[in-house]
Design an enzyme around this catalytic site. Sequence first.
Site, PDB file in Angstrom:
ATOM      1  CG  HIS A 174      -0.198  -0.025   2.689  1.00  0.00           C
ATOM      2  ND1 HIS A 174       0.227   1.126   3.186  1.00  0.00           N
ATOM      3  CD2 HIS A 174      -0.022  -1.030   3.576  1.00  0.00           C
ATOM      4  CE1 HIS A 174       0.781   0.779   4.172  1.00  0.00           C
ATOM      5  NE2 HIS A 174       0.718  -0.566   4.441  1.00  0.00           N
ATOM      6  CD  GLU A 196       2.308  -5.034   8.290  1.00  0.00           C
ATOM      7  OE1 GLU A 196       2.662  -6.334   8.026  1.00  0.00           O
ATOM      8  OE2 GLU A 196       2.772  -4.042   7.858  1.00  0.00           O
TER       9      GLU A 196
END
EC number: 5.4.2.11
Length: 250
Positions: A11, A89
């Site tokens: 990202h 994550e």
Amino acid sequence: MAVTKLVLVRHGESQWNNENRFTGWYDVDLSDKGRSEAKAAGQLLKDEGFAFDFAYTSVLKRAIHTLWNVLDELDQAWLPVEKSWKLNERHYGALQGLNKAETAEKYGDEQVKQWRRGFAITPPELTRDDERFPGHDPRYASLSDKELPLTESLALTIERVVPYWNETILPRIKSGERVIIAAHGNSLRALVKYLDNMGEDEILELNIPTGVPLVYEFDENFKPIKRYYLGNADEIAAKAAAVANQGKAK
């Protein structure tokens, strides 16, 4: 035989990347810079002639919005997308929300490096009554107690990422579909370690920059034969170095 390609994108810069805070499963959005990085990644892919049949991302909006921006630049906003927590994550436990440099000043650079980059080392755990515990979040309502992390190491992140790769993503690639994955620094490090059969010391030094397309090429047996970033090599190296320096005391 045509080379099979896979594109990975971490990202773009998030609001907490910008503030140098441990993020983990906390759902912060992209910064303005992060949105620009995502659009630039999409433009790079477009310039190189990439197009896709299917996309994967996590259930965290910094990755989802990165994918949106990439696909928008490719004029493929219609593309089918599967979102999975298994691409989230790694969970940073009780460190989530803390400033990385301040944490390094308190515990030392080496301890924070081990928490951030050590293979089997977990940050301090959350408690289940902590508001940051994912069991309080409706998007994880279907997860079992065992699946809900209080903290994670990279090794534990691999335990969820790699089965998802083998059972869900790889079969789609083997069927001939062109796939892009927008995810996170550590979920992508987990996948890179597996694909490239990296040792623990080698993965410790791998830093994936934000918003830069990472291309894998596979042979006919779907074994990696090449891995490379798209874009200016000096700029990419500088961004990777900046990621490495986030966990150091000022």
